[in-house]
Each structure stands twice: as C-alpha cells, then as structure tokens.
Motif scaffolding. Structure first.
Motif, PDB file in Angstrom:
ATOM      1  N   PHE A   1     -38.673 -51.669  12.013  1.00  0.00           N
ATOM      2  CA  PHE A   1     -37.206 -50.341  11.750  1.00  0.00           C
ATOM      3  C   PHE A   1     -35.614 -51.162  12.194  1.00  0.00           C
ATOM      4  CE2 PHE A   1     -41.352 -48.743  13.700  1.00  0.00           C
ATOM      5  CZ  PHE A   1     -40.898 -47.375  12.623  1.00  0.00           C
ATOM      6  N   GLU A   2     -36.060 -52.538  12.216  1.00  0.00           N
ATOM      7  CA  GLU A   2     -34.789 -52.835  11.748  1.00  0.00           C
ATOM      8  C   GLU A   2     -33.908 -53.368  10.825  1.00  0.00           C
ATOM      9  OE1 GLU A   2     -35.170 -57.221  13.652  1.00  0.00           O
ATOM     10  OE2 GLU A   2     -35.233 -56.304  16.026  1.00  0.00           O
ATOM     11  N   LEU A   3     -34.700 -53.586   9.490  1.00  0.00           N
ATOM     12  CA  LEU A   3     -34.305 -53.868   8.157  1.00  0.00           C
ATOM     13  C   LEU A   3     -34.253 -52.018   7.548  1.00  0.00           C
ATOM     14  CD1 LEU A   3     -33.935 -54.989   6.314  1.00  0.00           C
ATOM     15  CD2 LEU A   3     -36.338 -54.731   5.153  1.00  0.00           C
ATOM     16  N   VAL A   4     -34.658 -50.662   8.313  1.00  0.00           N
ATOM     17  CA  VAL A   4     -33.899 -49.483   7.915  1.00  0.00           C
ATOM     18  C   VAL A   4     -32.928 -49.041   8.645  1.00  0.00           C
ATOM     19  CG1 VAL A   4     -34.886 -47.448   8.442  1.00  0.00           C
ATOM     20  CG2 VAL A   4     -36.494 -49.005   8.276  1.00  0.00           C
ATOM     21  N   ALA A   5     -32.712 -49.965   9.033  1.00  0.00           N
ATOM     22  CA  ALA A   5     -31.509 -49.369  10.182  1.00  0.00           C
ATOM     23  C   ALA A   5     -30.377 -50.210   9.441  1.00  0.00           C
ATOM     24  CB  ALA A   5     -31.273 -50.103  11.682  1.00  0.00           C
ATOM     25  N   TYR A   6     -31.100 -51.052   8.938  1.00  0.00           N
ATOM     26  CA  TYR A   6     -29.660 -52.034   8.025  1.00  0.00           C
ATOM     27  C   TYR A   6     -29.101 -50.708   6.583  1.00  0.00           C
ATOM     28  CZ  TYR A   6     -27.365 -55.313   4.995  1.00  0.00           C
ATOM     29  OH  TYR A   6     -26.965 -56.002   3.759  1.00  0.00           O
ATOM     30  N   TYR A   7     -30.278 -50.843   6.170  1.00  0.00           N
ATOM     31  CA  TYR A   7     -30.210 -49.846   5.269  1.00  0.00           C
ATOM     32  C   TYR A   7     -29.355 -47.822   5.502  1.00  0.00           C
ATOM     33  CZ  TYR A   7     -31.998 -52.883   2.018  1.00  0.00           C
ATOM     34  OH  TYR A   7     -32.471 -54.058   1.067  1.00  0.00           O
ATOM     35  N   VAL A   8     -29.681 -47.819   6.785  1.00  0.00           N
ATOM     36  CA  VAL A   8     -28.513 -46.075   7.470  1.00  0.00           C
ATOM     37  C   VAL A   8     -27.405 -46.137   7.418  1.00  0.00           C
ATOM     38  CG1 VAL A   8     -29.048 -44.966   8.974  1.00  0.00           C
ATOM     39  CG2 VAL A   8     -31.080 -45.662   8.606  1.00  0.00           C
ATOM     40  N   PRO A   9     -26.803 -45.265   6.671  1.00  0.00           N
ATOM     41  CA  PRO A   9     -25.464 -45.291   6.254  1.00  0.00           C
ATOM     42  C   PRO A   9     -24.820 -45.094   7.415  1.00  0.00           C
ATOM     43  CG  PRO A   9     -26.900 -43.437   5.386  1.00  0.00           C
ATOM     44  CD  PRO A   9     -27.772 -44.449   5.902  1.00  0.00           C
TER      45      PRO A   9
ATOM     46  N   PRO B   1     -33.202 -36.343   8.130  1.00  0.00           N
ATOM     47  CA  PRO B   1     -34.247 -36.607   7.499  1.00  0.00           C
ATOM     48  C   PRO B   1     -34.322 -37.253   6.404  1.00  0.00           C
ATOM     49  CG  PRO B   1     -35.010 -34.986   9.024  1.00  0.00           C
ATOM     50  CD  PRO B   1     -33.373 -35.365   8.557  1.00  0.00           C
ATOM     51  N   ALA B   2     -33.455 -36.555   5.574  1.00  0.00           N
ATOM     52  CA  ALA B   2     -33.646 -37.304   4.289  1.00  0.00           C
ATOM     53  C   ALA B   2     -32.845 -38.914   3.898  1.00  0.00           C
ATOM     54  CB  ALA B   2     -33.184 -36.215   3.770  1.00  0.00           C
ATOM     55  N   MET B   3     -32.384 -38.557   4.727  1.00  0.00           N
ATOM     56  CA  MET B   3     -31.157 -40.421   4.521  1.00  0.00           C
ATOM     57  C   MET B   3     -32.307 -41.380   5.751  1.00  0.00           C
ATOM     58  SD  MET B   3     -27.082 -39.392   4.823  1.00  0.00           S
ATOM     59  CE  MET B   3     -26.917 -38.030   3.707  1.00  0.00           C
ATOM     60  N   ALA B   4     -32.581 -40.942   6.278  1.00  0.00           N
ATOM     61  CA  ALA B   4     -33.841 -42.046   7.017  1.00  0.00           C
ATOM     62  C   ALA B   4     -34.643 -42.171   6.422  1.00  0.00           C
ATOM     63  CB  ALA B   4     -33.790 -41.388   8.214  1.00  0.00           C
ATOM     64  N   CYS B   5     -35.471 -41.650   5.767  1.00  0.00           N
ATOM     65  CA  CYS B   5     -36.729 -42.150   4.295  1.00  0.00           C
ATOM     66  C   CYS B   5     -35.771 -42.328   3.354  1.00  0.00           C
ATOM     67  CB  CYS B   5     -36.975 -40.501   4.142  1.00  0.00           C
ATOM     68  SG  CYS B   5     -38.852 -40.064   5.008  1.00  0.00           S
TER      69      CYS B   5
ATOM     70  N   PRO C   1     -35.162 -32.855  17.436  1.00  0.00           N
ATOM     71  CA  PRO C   1     -34.527 -31.407  18.072  1.00  0.00           C
ATOM     72  C   PRO C   1     -32.541 -31.788  18.296  1.00  0.00           C
ATOM     73  CG  PRO C   1     -36.069 -31.715  19.158  1.00  0.00           C
ATOM     74  CD  PRO C   1     -35.886 -33.236  18.822  1.00  0.00           C
ATOM     75  N   GLY C   2     -32.440 -32.794  18.639  1.00  0.00           N
ATOM     76  CA  GLY C   2     -31.267 -33.058  19.194  1.00  0.00           C
ATOM     77  C   GLY C   2     -29.910 -33.594  18.627  1.00  0.00           C
ATOM     78  N   GLY C   3     -30.686 -33.570  17.140  1.00  0.00           N
ATOM     79  CA  GLY C   3     -29.488 -34.184  16.501  1.00  0.00           C
ATOM     80  C   GLY C   3     -30.236 -35.359  15.430  1.00  0.00           C
ATOM     81  N   GLY C   4     -30.332 -35.967  14.498  1.00  0.00           N
ATOM     82  CA  GLY C   4     -31.185 -36.529  13.516  1.00  0.00           C
ATOM     83  C   GLY C   4     -32.187 -37.099  13.628  1.00  0.00           C
ATOM     84  N   SER C   5     -32.755 -37.747  13.326  1.00  0.00           N
ATOM     85  CA  SER C   5     -34.503 -38.366  12.701  1.00  0.00           C
ATOM     86  C   SER C   5     -35.073 -38.560  13.353  1.00  0.00           C
ATOM     87  CB  SER C   5     -34.192 -38.226  11.255  1.00  0.00           C
ATOM     88  OG  SER C   5     -33.675 -39.527  10.729  1.00  0.00           O
ATOM     89  N   ILE C   6     -36.311 -38.754  13.913  1.00  0.00           N
ATOM     90  CA  ILE C   6     -37.242 -39.704  13.953  1.00  0.00           C
ATOM     91  C   ILE C   6     -38.754 -39.632  13.091  1.00  0.00           C
ATOM     92  CG2 ILE C   6     -38.867 -37.920  15.113  1.00  0.00           C
ATOM     93  CD1 ILE C   6     -39.889 -39.607  16.928  1.00  0.00           C
ATOM     94  N   VAL C   7     -37.656 -41.516  12.777  1.00  0.00           N
ATOM     95  CA  VAL C   7     -39.157 -42.254  11.587  1.00  0.00           C
ATOM     96  C   VAL C   7     -40.364 -42.302  11.893  1.00  0.00           C
ATOM     97  CG1 VAL C   7     -39.156 -43.499  10.134  1.00  0.00           C
ATOM     98  CG2 VAL C   7     -37.298 -42.458   9.877  1.00  0.00           C
ATOM     99  N   PHE C   8     -41.846 -41.926  11.632  1.00  0.00           N
ATOM    100  CA  PHE C   8     -43.001 -42.800  12.080  1.00  0.00           C
ATOM    101  C   PHE C   8     -43.253 -44.030  11.477  1.00  0.00           C
ATOM    102  CE2 PHE C   8     -42.651 -38.525  14.334  1.00  0.00           C
ATOM    103  CZ  PHE C   8     -42.985 -38.895  15.830  1.00  0.00           C
ATOM    104  N   VAL C   9     -43.992 -44.078  11.560  1.00  0.00           N
ATOM    105  CA  VAL C   9     -43.805 -45.529  10.156  1.00  0.00           C
ATOM    106  C   VAL C   9     -45.920 -46.066  10.856  1.00  0.00           C
ATOM    107  CG1 VAL C   9     -44.149 -47.847   9.059  1.00  0.00           C
ATOM    108  CG2 VAL C   9     -42.003 -46.656   9.644  1.00  0.00           C
ATOM    109  N   ASN C  10     -46.534 -46.482   9.795  1.00  0.00           N
ATOM    110  CA  ASN C  10     -48.074 -46.623  10.073  1.00  0.00           C
ATOM    111  C   ASN C  10     -48.849 -47.459   9.048  1.00  0.00           C
ATOM    112  OD1 ASN C  10     -50.753 -45.758   8.956  1.00  0.00           O
ATOM    113  ND2 ASN C  10     -50.869 -46.021  11.469  1.00  0.00           N
ATOM    114  N   ALA C  11     -49.188 -49.004   9.064  1.00  0.00           N
ATOM    115  CA  ALA C  11     -49.225 -50.279   8.595  1.00  0.00           C
ATOM    116  C   ALA C  11     -51.040 -49.908   8.169  1.00  0.00           C
ATOM    117  CB  ALA C  11     -48.708 -51.022   8.654  1.00  0.00           C
ATOM    118  N   VAL C  12     -51.678 -50.313   7.557  1.00  0.00           N
ATOM    119  CA  VAL C  12     -53.256 -50.666   7.607  1.00  0.00           C
ATOM    120  C   VAL C  12     -53.333 -51.593   6.689  1.00  0.00           C
ATOM    121  CG1 VAL C  12     -55.284 -49.378   6.541  1.00  0.00           C
ATOM    122  CG2 VAL C  12     -53.947 -47.651   7.876  1.00  0.00           C
ATOM    123  N   GLN C  13     -54.299 -52.634   7.167  1.00  0.00           N
ATOM    124  CA  GLN C  13     -54.545 -53.824   5.923  1.00  0.00           C
ATOM    125  C   GLN C  13     -55.266 -53.775   5.634  1.00  0.00           C
ATOM    126  OE1 GLN C  13     -53.514 -57.126   8.593  1.00  0.00           O
ATOM    127  NE2 GLN C  13     -53.390 -58.650   6.618  1.00  0.00           N
ATOM    128  N   ASP C  14     -56.268 -53.681   4.566  1.00  0.00           N
ATOM    129  CA  ASP C  14     -57.119 -53.768   3.832  1.00  0.00           C
ATOM    130  C   ASP C  14     -57.302 -55.396   3.431  1.00  0.00           C
ATOM    131  OD1 ASP C  14     -57.341 -50.983   4.344  1.00  0.00           O
ATOM    132  OD2 ASP C  14     -56.604 -50.271   2.380  1.00  0.00           O
TER     133      ASP C  14
END
Length: 223
Positions: A168-176, A53-57, A105-118
């Motif tokens: 999420f595709e951009l996040v995957a680009y920065y995932v080691p 999770p730390a690397m995903a964040c 639970p099975g390894g790795g991490s899950i990233v939740f993202v929420n965007a709010v437009q004001d």
C-alpha cells in the motif's frame, strides 16, 4: 416393600440424562475459529486514498507492474496480477494478487487487496515400453519418452501484515497528487469603484484678492 413405578423410573432417568448433558455443555470449551480466522476490525487488506477509484486502481496497476507482476485481468475498478517464483529446482511458487477499488461515501476511494500463494511441485513420469524377448515373453522396460508437469500441493492466503503495508505504501507513491484534483477556487468578485468626488476649489487668500483689485503702479484712471 417399596416399589418404584415405571413412570417414576422414567422421570428419574430423564432428569439424570438432562443433568449429564448440561454438565457436558458447561464444561465444553469454545471451538477456535477455522484457520485462525477472527474477522477483526483491522485494515490489513484495505487502504483509503483521496482519489477516484479509477485513479486508485491505476496506481495499483503501476505498483504491480513495477515489481514484475503480469497483469492477467484489468478493469476500471478491479485487476488481477501474478508473479512466479522458483525457490527450489523442483518447487514452483505463484503469487496471485487481486485488487478491487470502490468509492468511499465521504469522498475518495478504498482499495481492497488479497494475495494468494500457490505452491507447485514438479511431477515426472516415465512411460515404459514393452519389448518382446524369446523364451521370456513380453518384458516392460523403462525406456521411451518421459513427461513432467506441475502439481499444486498447497494454496494459502497471504496474511503477512508487513507485506500489505509495503504494498500500500508503493500504491500511495503512484497515486497522483490531490492538489490538482481539488475543485478550482471561485473566481474573484470585482466590485465597482465608487464615483470620484468632485475636486474642492482651493480658496484664494484675501491679500491676493486685494492685489488683484489695486491698479498697477503708473496706471492712470481712464475717467
């Protein structure tokens, strides 16, 4: 003459009311969910990555920084970022992105993202000043200082699936790469070599033995 007793009339009225209510219940349509919320099983707001999770964040933080977002809150497992837009001269829009990284639970991490437009609108106010005029008394004129402030007029959660897909595709680009994160292979086991077998003597041909036993030519018997 036939008369209906009060108890019977009450029973008939209750049956009629029950039938009417049941008919209304049967004809009533199911109300739609509020604002179209269905709680579907899609993965619009989450993705899984084969890293802690730390690397995903950290990959999420770099993805937001690379797009001009300002990180307002940051933690090992969560962060929040904002970005401002001004589509019109008197309209201001702010996009707030919140992300949470949790272990799988099975390894790795899950990233939740929420965007709010004001959405904000510029509200300008002019302070009036009173001026004393003879024979007219006090008159308020629009002179003096003026102020402007932003007033929020709308706020909604971004539901565009293409927006989250590109994010999420951009996040995957920065995932080691996960190659360096795999556990190292066990060291090889070196088995001891067997003891070498003793050399087998080479047999001597019989002709060579006969030649070795015969005396050389010209030699005399010492006896």
């Amino acid at each position: 003459m036939f008369r209906v007793r009060p108890f019977c009339r009450f029973t008939v009225l209750a049956v009629v009311l029950t039938s009417s209510l049941a008919a209304c219940g049967w004809n009533r349509k199911a109300e739609p969910p509020p604002s179209g919320e269905t709680f579907g099983a899609g993965d619009t707001y989450s993705r899984t990555y084969l890293v802690p999770p730390a690397m995903a964040c950290e990959a999420t933080r770099r993805a937001l920084l690379g797009q001009g977002y300002v990180i307002s809150k940051s933690a090992p497992d969560a962060l929040e970022a904002t970005k401002s837009f001004q589509p019109e001269s008197d309209v201001h829009t702010q996009l707030n992105v919140r992300s949470t990284c949790l272990p799988q639970p099975g390894g790795g991490s899950i990233v939740f993202v929420n965007a709010v437009q004001d959405r904000y609108v510029l509200n300008t106010t002019v302070k009036s000043a009173s001026v004393g005029v003879s024979m007219l008394g006090s008159v308020s004129l629009p002179i003096g200082s003026s102020g402007a402030n932003l007033v929020r007029v709308a706020s909604n959660t971004v539901q565009n699936q293409d927006f989250y897909r590109r994010f999420f595709e951009l996040v995957a680009y920065y995932v080691p790469s996960t190659e360096g994160l795999a556990p190292p292979p066990p060291p090889p086991v070196f088995e001891p070599l067997p003891d070498p077998e003793p050399p087998v003597p080479t047999p001597i041909a019989p002709s060579l033995l006969d030649e070795a036993s015969d005396p050389p030519a010209g030699a005399t018997d010492p006896s």
